[in-house]
Design a protein around this motif. Structure first.
Motif, PDB file in Angstrom:
ATOM      1  N   VAL A  24       3.409   3.153  -4.688  1.00 41.89           N
ATOM      2  CA  VAL A  24       2.767   2.635  -3.479  1.00 41.89           C
ATOM      3  C   VAL A  24       1.251   2.650  -3.636  1.00 41.89           C
ATOM      4  N   PHE A  25       0.730   3.716  -4.194  1.00 42.43           N
ATOM      5  CA  PHE A  25      -0.706   3.871  -4.465  1.00 42.43           C
ATOM      6  C   PHE A  25      -1.198   2.695  -5.304  1.00 42.43           C
ATOM      7  N   ASP A  26      -0.515   2.396  -6.411  1.00 42.90           N
ATOM      8  CA  ASP A  26      -0.914   1.297  -7.287  1.00 42.90           C
ATOM      9  C   ASP A  26      -0.893  -0.036  -6.540  1.00 42.90           C
ATOM     10  N   PHE A  27       0.141  -0.231  -5.725  1.00 41.67           N
ATOM     11  CA  PHE A  27       0.233  -1.491  -4.985  1.00 41.67           C
ATOM     12  C   PHE A  27      -0.917  -1.634  -3.997  1.00 41.67           C
ATOM     13  N   LEU A  84       4.192  -4.684   3.709  1.00 37.18           N
ATOM     14  CA  LEU A  84       4.218  -5.496   2.492  1.00 37.18           C
ATOM     15  C   LEU A  84       4.575  -4.638   1.282  1.00 37.18           C
ATOM     16  N   ALA A  85       4.015  -3.439   1.205  1.00 36.13           N
ATOM     17  CA  ALA A  85       4.339  -2.528   0.106  1.00 36.13           C
ATOM     18  C   ALA A  85       5.828  -2.195   0.111  1.00 36.13           C
ATOM     19  N   GLU A  86       6.361  -1.959   1.286  1.00 37.73           N
ATOM     20  CA  GLU A  86       7.780  -1.643   1.396  1.00 37.73           C
ATOM     21  C   GLU A  86       8.654  -2.798   0.908  1.00 37.73           C
ATOM     22  N   GLU A 122       7.834  -5.206  -1.170  1.00 39.21           N
ATOM     23  CA  GLU A 122       7.655  -5.474  -2.591  1.00 39.21           C
ATOM     24  C   GLU A 122       8.286  -4.395  -3.479  1.00 39.21           C
ATOM     25  N   LEU A 123       8.248  -3.152  -3.017  1.00 38.42           N
ATOM     26  CA  LEU A 123       8.679  -2.033  -3.864  1.00 38.42           C
ATOM     27  C   LEU A 123      10.090  -1.550  -3.566  1.00 38.42           C
ATOM     28  N   GLY A 124      10.634  -1.910  -2.413  1.00 39.19           N
ATOM     29  CA  GLY A 124      11.970  -1.451  -2.066  1.00 39.19           C
ATOM     30  C   GLY A 124      12.030   0.008  -1.683  1.00 39.19           C
ATOM     31  N   THR A 125      10.884   0.587  -1.348  1.00 34.07           N
ATOM     32  CA  THR A 125      10.799   1.997  -0.940  1.00 34.07           C
ATOM     33  C   THR A 125      10.380   2.049   0.517  1.00 34.07           C
ATOM     34  N   ARG A 126      11.047   2.872   1.305  1.00 30.91           N
ATOM     35  CA  ARG A 126      10.649   3.002   2.705  1.00 30.91           C
ATOM     36  C   ARG A 126       9.268   3.628   2.784  1.00 30.91           C
ATOM     37  N   VAL A 127       8.373   2.992   3.546  1.00 30.96           N
ATOM     38  CA  VAL A 127       7.003   3.468   3.710  1.00 30.96           C
ATOM     39  C   VAL A 127       6.782   3.799   5.182  1.00 30.96           C
TER      40      VAL A 127
END
Length: 330
Positions: A264-267, A33-35, A37-42
């Protein structure tokens, strides 16, 4: 140790590696979900049920000169405090932490808690009537519970942290007295909290110490069990209380992608994630205003064990040899 990418493009901020001791079935969807929403690979790095937290911490320590992780998502605050004490985490005052009580945040912003479990006694309702429920950890060492109590191996996971908290709250002598009494009473030392849940549900053990999320899962599955919070009353002052263990987030010092990691931390601290964890694995939200989820064992009205999470973490290294000897003894 298992590594899995969530499959994103990584075009906005690069790749963020999250070490997590939270069960993959629950943590991986959150990282996905973080990935999204943020468009960053997690990328998630996961551990096994039997060695969770401990194995990840050892990896972070081993790679301290050249870290390959950005965030440590721990199932308890003890490991985060331990890494802080070894100067392996970085300070970060996340704006998303403002709704979380100060008692669940590190005073120097090295870690913050966001969803919590508590230690409970899981009771088989076919074997134990309500009026015979143990009320205290000390009751478990009484003759009527001989060979009927299960506990996970205290070297790993939340059980090791629980033992550290008892050494802190009771003092070393009383904690050792309790451990000796439990061993003399035939306590079953099993592989994990999940195995405690299985043995109590099946009736192999009448009661067992586990976490609220395991208890909630057994209740949801229709198993003949109930959850009991121990040490909620005292005849001579404040009760010992039950240990409350928040999930924690820490930034790994020197991680390869700190800017993206902070997003990612904030999310992960968001109410959206806390609601998702409540729904998926019965973890109680810590932020004010997060709506209650049916089936979640709440912490409303529960007397918590009053411990300094950092002090507990400092004890863990020292008592591990003692806990190993206890677990291995007949």
């Amino acid at each position: 140790m298992m590594v899995a990418g969530c499959g994103g493009t990584g075009v906005d901020g690069g790749q963020v590696v999250v070490y997590t001791s939270v069960d993959r079935i629950f943590s991986e969807p959150v990282l996905q979900l973080a990935e999204q929403e943020l468009g960053t690979r997690v990328v998630g790095v996961y551990d096994t049920e039997e060695t969770k937290s401990t194995g990840l911490v050892n990896r972070i320590i081993a790679k301290k000169e050249n870290p390959d992780g950005d965030i440590f998502w721990s199932g308890d605050p003890g490991r985060a405090a331990l890494l802080k004490s070894k100067n392996l985490t970085a300070q970060y005052e996340s704006p998303a932490a403002s709704t979380i009580p100060a008692s669940f945040r590190d005073g120097e912003s090295h870690w913050v808690g966001f969803s919590a479990r508590a230690r409970v006694l899981l009771v088989n309702t076919n074997l134990v009537s309500n009026e015979n429920d143990p009320a205290s950890i000390w009751d478990l060492a009484k003759p009527e519970w001989k060979d009927r109590v299960a506990i996970a191996n205290p070297l790993f996971g939340t059980t090791s942290y629980h033992m550290g908290a008892l050494f802190e709250a009771l003092g070393e002598d009383r904690a050792r007295e309790w451990l000796a009494a439990m061993k003399a009473n035939g306590v079953r030392v099993v592989s994990s909290n999940g195995e405690v849940k299985r043995q109590v549900s099946s009736g192999q053990a009448a009661v067992g110490l586990t976490d609220t999320d395991d208890a909630a899962e057994a209740i949801k599955d229709g198993q003949p069990v109930r959850a009991v919070f121990l040490d909620q009353q005292s005849g001579d002052g404040e009760p010992l209380g039950t240990l409350v263990m928040p999930n924690t987030l820490s930034l790994i010092r020197g991680g390869p992608n700190p800017d993206a990691a902070k997003k990612v931390f904030d999310f992960l601290l968001s109410t959206r994630v806390q609601e998702a964890l409540a729904a998926s694995c019965a973890q109680a939200p810590l932020s004010a205003g997060v709506k209650a989820t049916p089936g979640v064992i709440t912490l409303d009205g529960v007397a918590p064990m009053r411990v300094d999470y950092a002090a507990v973490a400092a004890r863990l290294d020292a008592i591990m040899p003692e806990l190993k000897a206890w677990a291995d003894s007949p």
